[in-house]
Design a protein around this motif. Structure first.
Motif, mmCIF file in Angstrom:
data_model
loop_
_atom_site.group_PDB
_atom_site.id
_atom_site.type_symbol
_atom_site.label_atom_id
_atom_site.label_comp_id
_atom_site.label_asym_id
_atom_site.label_seq_id
_atom_site.Cartn_x
_atom_site.Cartn_y
_atom_site.Cartn_z
ATOM 1 N N UNK A 151 0.810 -1.239 0.019
ATOM 2 C CA UNK A 151 0.045 -0.128 0.136
ATOM 3 C C UNK A 151 0.980 1.316 -0.101
ATOM 4 N N UNK A 152 0.387 2.029 -0.959
ATOM 5 C CA UNK A 152 1.430 3.428 -0.965
ATOM 6 C C UNK A 152 1.077 3.981 0.254
ATOM 7 N N UNK A 153 -0.072 4.498 0.749
ATOM 8 C CA UNK A 153 -0.408 4.855 2.018
ATOM 9 C C UNK A 153 -1.010 4.053 2.838
ATOM 10 N N UNK A 154 -0.290 3.148 3.704
ATOM 11 C CA UNK A 154 -0.870 2.042 4.601
ATOM 12 C C UNK A 154 -1.548 2.543 5.890
ATOM 13 N N UNK A 155 -2.625 1.697 6.281
ATOM 14 C CA UNK A 155 -3.146 1.932 7.460
ATOM 15 C C UNK A 155 -2.432 1.118 8.409
ATOM 16 N N UNK A 156 -3.041 0.856 9.621
ATOM 17 C CA UNK A 156 -2.311 0.201 10.820
ATOM 18 C C UNK A 156 -2.734 -1.427 10.522
ATOM 19 N N UNK A 157 -3.660 -1.734 9.960
ATOM 20 C CA UNK A 157 -4.009 -3.029 9.800
ATOM 21 C C UNK A 157 -2.683 -3.833 8.774
ATOM 22 N N UNK A 158 -2.563 -5.177 9.276
ATOM 23 C CA UNK A 158 -1.531 -5.923 8.320
ATOM 24 C C UNK A 158 -1.780 -7.270 8.419
ATOM 25 N N UNK A 159 -1.187 -8.079 7.395
ATOM 26 C CA UNK A 159 -1.126 -9.399 7.339
ATOM 27 C C UNK A 159 0.291 -9.729 7.559
ATOM 28 N N UNK A 160 0.757 -10.548 8.540
ATOM 29 C CA UNK A 160 2.158 -10.863 8.424
ATOM 30 C C UNK A 160 2.466 -12.207 7.703
ATOM 31 N N UNK A 161 3.384 -12.301 6.599
ATOM 32 C CA UNK A 161 3.572 -13.090 5.951
ATOM 33 C C UNK A 161 4.961 -13.969 6.278
ATOM 34 N N UNK A 162 5.090 -15.110 6.517
ATOM 35 C CA UNK A 162 6.411 -15.649 6.980
ATOM 36 C C UNK A 162 7.268 -16.540 6.135
ATOM 37 N N UNK A 163 6.313 -17.236 5.011
ATOM 38 C CA UNK A 163 7.004 -17.936 4.000
ATOM 39 C C UNK A 163 6.086 -18.213 2.872
ATOM 40 N N UNK A 164 6.598 -18.785 1.568
ATOM 41 C CA UNK A 164 5.695 -19.139 0.436
ATOM 42 C C UNK A 164 6.776 -20.354 -0.082
ATOM 43 N N UNK A 165 6.137 -21.228 -0.250
ATOM 44 C CA UNK A 165 6.467 -22.386 -0.797
ATOM 45 C C UNK A 165 5.829 -22.615 -2.307
ATOM 46 N N UNK A 166 6.829 -23.019 -3.322
ATOM 47 C CA UNK A 166 5.980 -23.452 -4.501
ATOM 48 C C UNK A 166 6.727 -24.487 -5.124
ATOM 49 N N UNK A 167 5.928 -25.595 -6.007
ATOM 50 C CA UNK A 167 6.587 -26.721 -6.600
ATOM 51 C C UNK A 167 5.754 -27.436 -7.169
ATOM 52 N N UNK A 168 6.075 -28.655 -7.429
ATOM 53 C CA UNK A 168 5.120 -29.726 -8.135
ATOM 54 C C UNK A 168 5.085 -30.657 -6.780
#
Length: 484
Positions: A466-483
């Motif tokens: 977000x260019x102008x963020x508010x206080x709410x957020x999601x905290x992302x730890x990791x992403x895995x992708x594959x087959x």
């Protein structure tokens, strides 16, 4: 006057109650408490946070509970608090306490109701398995050693080579029942792979016997009983070394405990009768082929990212933000937009090869408005085309326009989007939590049917900023992708 004094006293007492409550009452989420208690070694207190029959859905909580049980089993079979722990588990209805007869007396085994609920081959599963093995402090029945051994050699040790190597070496010091030809091959592949990894206890520990009728012993030293003889060029992999130096037949060296694949037994041999060899290239090549599917997996996390610069391997218009540390891991906060100014940037990571699942680990939000936190793009004709947008609010997760209501618990979640098949110009996908399907038949946004049929596309993962963020957020730890 009297009335004002009464109100003053009541107000003062009320203030004391509030101060006492905030000082001595722990308002943190339960998984935070469990994590801290586990880190401090208070394993019994971890169990007491949960109802006896409760099986959490969080991978982190399941891992902590399983590891705590393993550590308590280690304590029961030691000398400290044995009586107190035995009484606790004898009264606990959902956890069976088994007694195994062994060469060194009774071994108390706690059946683990949490381990089987961990995602097979996942990080939590491997950590829990390694903890179980390292918690064995005296001989257990051969069948049980074999069971743990077969579980361990089916796992890919890459990413946790040192702890995996320690666990495998520890397990091989106990007698086990003979394993089959295929399983023996898997074991040798893993041992030879680990012998090439610096920092592991197996590094450069492949060898052959030098000499004829070399004595194998039950312990380090000639005073220990003989348990067999071997001659060159018998292969072996050494697991540990006794520190004392000795000279035998003019050779200086140490006693080493080594595993002999041809007999599937472990014994002590003097290092003066060992010749170091290189790891078998055929075995390491077979190891790589066996985990080829895992090679295609890409894991994105934020360790080493300090917030000032764009996370490594990403590109795009980065907006600096502070990193947030939870559970000992660094999370990437993705903020909601100011409703009056919803403009945003994004950073992306290009992915190589084909992909059919995207697994993401995150901490839910308190936001009443959905916060987009992951975009999955298909790239062709040098342009990015949005396929799936994943958002969160305080009650739900949204994939495009498909909604699943979460249980409301503010804990770390692991969900995955499985790309299943294509219908015309759209992919069809499903949302999963471990082995449970949450949403089926999720259509992607329209894409180029011609490009999809020709396979002339690649995938990207993008994080909206977000260019102008508010206080709410999601905290992302990791992403895995594959087959799969």
């Amino acid at each position: 006057m009297i009335r004002s004094r009464v109100f003053f006293v009541i107000g003062f007492l009320f203030l004391l109650v509030i101060l006492f409550t905030y000082t001595f009452v722990d308002f943190r989420e339960r998984d935070d408490k469990a994590y801290d208690l586990h880190q401090s070694g208070s394993y019994l207190k971890v169990l007491k946070l949960y109802k006896e029959s409760e099986i959490p859905t969080s991978e982190l909580e399941l891992t902590i509970l399983s590891q705590s049980l393993s550590q308590l089993e280690k304590q029961i079979n030691g000398k400290d608090n044995q009586k107190e722990l035995l009484q606790f588990f004898q009264k606990r209805n959902d956890t069976k306490l088994l007694e195994w007869d062994t060469t060194r007396g009774t071994y108390y085994h706690i059946e683990d109701p949490y381990f089987s609920h961990l995602k097979k081959h996942g990080t939590g599963y491997k950590r829990a398995l390694i903890t179980k093995i390292n918690s064995i402090i005296k001989p257990i029945p051969k069948a049980e050693v074999t069971h743990f051994l077969l579980l361990l050699i089916l796992e890919d040790p890459r990413g946790m080579e040192e702890s995996f190597s320690d666990a495998l070496s520890h397990l091989l010091t106990f007698p086990f029942e003979p394993i089959g030809e295929i399983e023996t091959g898997f074991l040798l592949q893993t041992l030879h792979f680990l012998s090439q990894v610096s920092g592991t206890n197996l590094y450069h520990q492949t060898a052959t016997i030098r000499g004829k009728n070399v004595n194998l012993r039950s312990g380090p030293g000639r005073e220990n009983s003989e348990v067999g003889k071997v001659s060159e060029p018998e292969p072996t992999i050494c697991l540990e070394e006794d520190g004392a130096e000795e000279t035998i037949a003019g050779n200086e060296g140490h006693w080493k405990r080594c595993y002999f694949p041809n007999t599937q037994k472990t014994a002590w041999v003097f290092s003066g009768f060992l010749k170091e060899t290189l790891a078998d290239e055929t075995l390491t090549s077979e190891f790589e082929k066996r985990f080829k599917a895992v090679d295609n997996e890409i894991r994105i996390d934020f360790e080493g990212w300090d917030g000032k610069k764009i996370p490594q391997t990403f590109f795009g218009n980065y907006i600096p933000r502070e990193s947030i540390r939870v559970y000992g891991e660094t999370g990437f906060p993705i903020y909601g937009s100011d409703t009056k100014n919803p403009s945003s940037q994004r950073i992306c990571k290009k992915l190589s090869g084909n992909k059919n699942y995207f697994e993401f680990s995150f901490m839910p939000t308190d936001s009443e408005t959905p916060i987009p936190f992951i975009e999955i793009h298909v790239q062709y004709n040098h342009l990015e085309h949005l396929a799936y947008s994943i958002s969160l609010d305080q009650t739900s997760i949204w994939v495009n326009k498909n909604r699943y209501v979460l249980d409301g618990a503010k804990r770390r979640e692991n969900l995955s989007l499985h790309i299943e098949n294509r219908q015309g110009d759209k992919w069809s996908a499903s949302l999963w939590r471990r082995n449970t399907g949450l949403i089926q038949s999720i259509r992607s946004y329209p894409l180029s049917e011609t490009m999809l049929e020709a396979g002339k596309y690649s995938w990207e993962i993008c994080l909206p900023l977000a260019t102008k963020p508010n206080r709410d957020h999601v905290l992302l730890f990791e992403v895995r992708t594959g087959i799969h």
